[in-house]
Design a protein around this motif. Structure first.
Motif, PDB file in Angstrom:
ATOM      1  N   MET A  65       0.826  -1.202   0.000  1.00  0.00           N
ATOM      2  CA  MET A  65       0.000   0.000   0.000  1.00  0.00           C
ATOM      3  C   MET A  65       0.864   1.256   0.000  1.00  0.00           C
ATOM      4  O   MET A  65       0.556   2.249  -0.681  1.00  0.00           O
ATOM      5  CB  MET A  65      -0.967  -0.021   1.183  1.00  0.00           C
ATOM      6  N   ALA A  69       1.054   4.147  -2.964  1.00  0.00           N
ATOM      7  CA  ALA A  69       1.001   5.582  -2.685  1.00  0.00           C
ATOM      8  C   ALA A  69       2.162   6.301  -3.375  1.00  0.00           C
ATOM      9  O   ALA A  69       1.983   7.382  -3.958  1.00  0.00           O
ATOM     10  CB  ALA A  69       1.028   5.826  -1.182  1.00  0.00           C
ATOM     11  N   PRO A  82      -2.397   5.997   2.428  1.00  0.00           N
ATOM     12  CA  PRO A  82      -2.698   4.591   2.142  1.00  0.00           C
ATOM     13  C   PRO A  82      -3.584   3.937   3.194  1.00  0.00           C
ATOM     14  O   PRO A  82      -4.274   2.961   2.897  1.00  0.00           O
ATOM     15  CB  PRO A  82      -1.317   3.934   2.082  1.00  0.00           C
ATOM     16  N   LEU A  86      -7.050   4.026   0.297  1.00  0.00           N
ATOM     17  CA  LEU A  86      -6.582   2.980  -0.619  1.00  0.00           C
ATOM     18  C   LEU A  86      -7.115   1.616  -0.197  1.00  0.00           C
ATOM     19  O   LEU A  86      -7.197   1.309   0.994  1.00  0.00           O
ATOM     20  CB  LEU A  86      -5.047   2.956  -0.627  1.00  0.00           C
TER      21      LEU A  86
END
Length: 375
Positions: A65, A69, A82, A86
């Motif tokens: 993640m 980003a 993130p 996300l």
């Protein structure tokens, strides 16, 4: 009683099955047939022996993640959190499905621009909402007057697909100006931006929703590692959205799949350290140009392809058959599988156009082009 009474077997399944039955060259379904990057397969081989086989956190493997980003920042100069903005998904399709289920309610309306990918409508129907299908212009540019007329107080969402499947068209700066003007009149509309081919554009650079400030608080972006890294069978993608929307999307995701395949997340996390996504456009442009050159003496008329790995072609100089019949006969009589464009329209608009996938090795493209040039 069926919740989706009008849904039948996907055209992609139909054509691929026929291609297999008739031993035809399959340029229908959108998957590459060339080897995956050895750097990635080597990573997977090593990881398979390590402790990476249990659940990852619901939203995704944290190091991956963080890499996503960073990728978003380097690609679009957008900073995301993130932890709150996300979500790693089991393919882009799951991201789309989950987003619609989370954000669309009974009696809402969702604008879908035709020709459109077949996964958009079903989740809208499952929400007991109304899909509002609006045709693009014949050159596949958006007709913003027509789109605006289709909007109303009931419009909850509009789905845009950029670069566009099946046509290979990309949105322009002017399109985003028109979109901004429309959204100022309808401040409650959410944009779902399907950008799975974001790194596969050619002469013109892809303009992402990520780069538009007016969209950042009301847009869900969907991306695909499967498309970008030639690993469609891994079914791994991700969605980026503002926290207030992502909070709702995660609620559905945790009960739909909970967490995504662990080893694929670990592998892509490492692969992002060595791969350059900016080389994808050049790679596929060479394939597009080669395929077009192979077909230059055929009777097919090739349409402009600005992105994706799909080539639309007219067969109007060859046959008066409808496009579904033409594609079936193309498999049976000539040994090549394609997709009829009419199946991407709600009204099955037939313009004698078909779609070829050129994400294939050169031998496959040469073999298919030889057959197509003899028609």
């Amino acid at each position: 009683m069926s919740k989706l009474p009008n849904v039948t077997t996907s055209i992609f399944t139909v054509m691929s099955k026929m291609a297999s039955e008739y031993n035809a060259i399959n340029l229908s379904q959108g998957f590459p047939n060339f080897p995956v990057d050895e750097r990635l397969t080597d990573i997977v081989a090593q990881l398979a022996k390590e402790n990476v086989h249990q659940y990852t956190p619901m939203a995704g493997y944290p190091p991956l993640m963080n890499k996503i980003a960073k990728l978003t920042l380097s690609s679009y100069n957008r900073t995301i959190n993130p932890e709150t903005e996300l979500l790693v998904t089991a393919g882009a399709t799951q991201g789309i499905f989950t987003t619609i289920l989370a954000l669309v309610k009974d009696n809402d309306e969702v604008i879908i621009l035709d020709p459109s990918y077949d996964s958009y409508e079903s989740p809208v129907l499952l929400c007991k909402a109304k899909p509002v299908r609006v045709a693009l212009n014949d050159d596949y540019t958006p007709n913003w007057e027509r789109i605006e007329k289709a909007c109303s107080a009931k419009t909850r969402m509009m789905i845009i697909n950029n670069p566009h499947n099946p046509t290979g068209k990309i949105l322009t700066e002017n399109d985003f100006i028109k979109l901004k003007n429309l959204l100022e009149k309808y401040p409650d509309i959410i944009i779902l931006s399907d950008e799975v081919y974001e790194y596969i554009t050619f002469e013109e650079k892809h303009i992402s929703a990520h780069t538009k400030d007016f969209l950042l608080d009301r847009c869900v972006m969907v991306s695909s590692f499967g498309k970008s890294f030639h690993i469609t069978g891994w079914k791994i993608g991700y969605t980026i959205a503002p926290e207030h929307l992502m909070k709702e999307i995660k609620k559905v995701h945790q009960f739909l799949v909970f967490s995504v395949n662990s080893i694929s997340q670990f592998a892509i996390n490492e692969y992002l350290d060595v791969v350059d996504v900016n080389l994808l456009g050049k790679f596929y442009q060479e394939k597009r140009d080669y395929f077009q050159k192979l077909l230059q003496n055929s009777r097919f008329e090739l349409k402009p392809c600005e992105g994706t790995y799909f080539q639309v072609a007219s067969y109007a100089n060859i046959s008066n058959e409808d496009d579904v019949t033409f594609c079936k006969n193309l498999i049976i009589d000539h040994g090549v599988a394609a997709i009829p464009i009419s199946t991407f329209y709600s009204d099955h608009k037939d313009q004698k156009l078909i779609r070829f996938c050129f994400a294939k090795d050169n031998f496959t493209l040469e073999s298919a082009a030889k057959k197509l040039s003899q028609i």
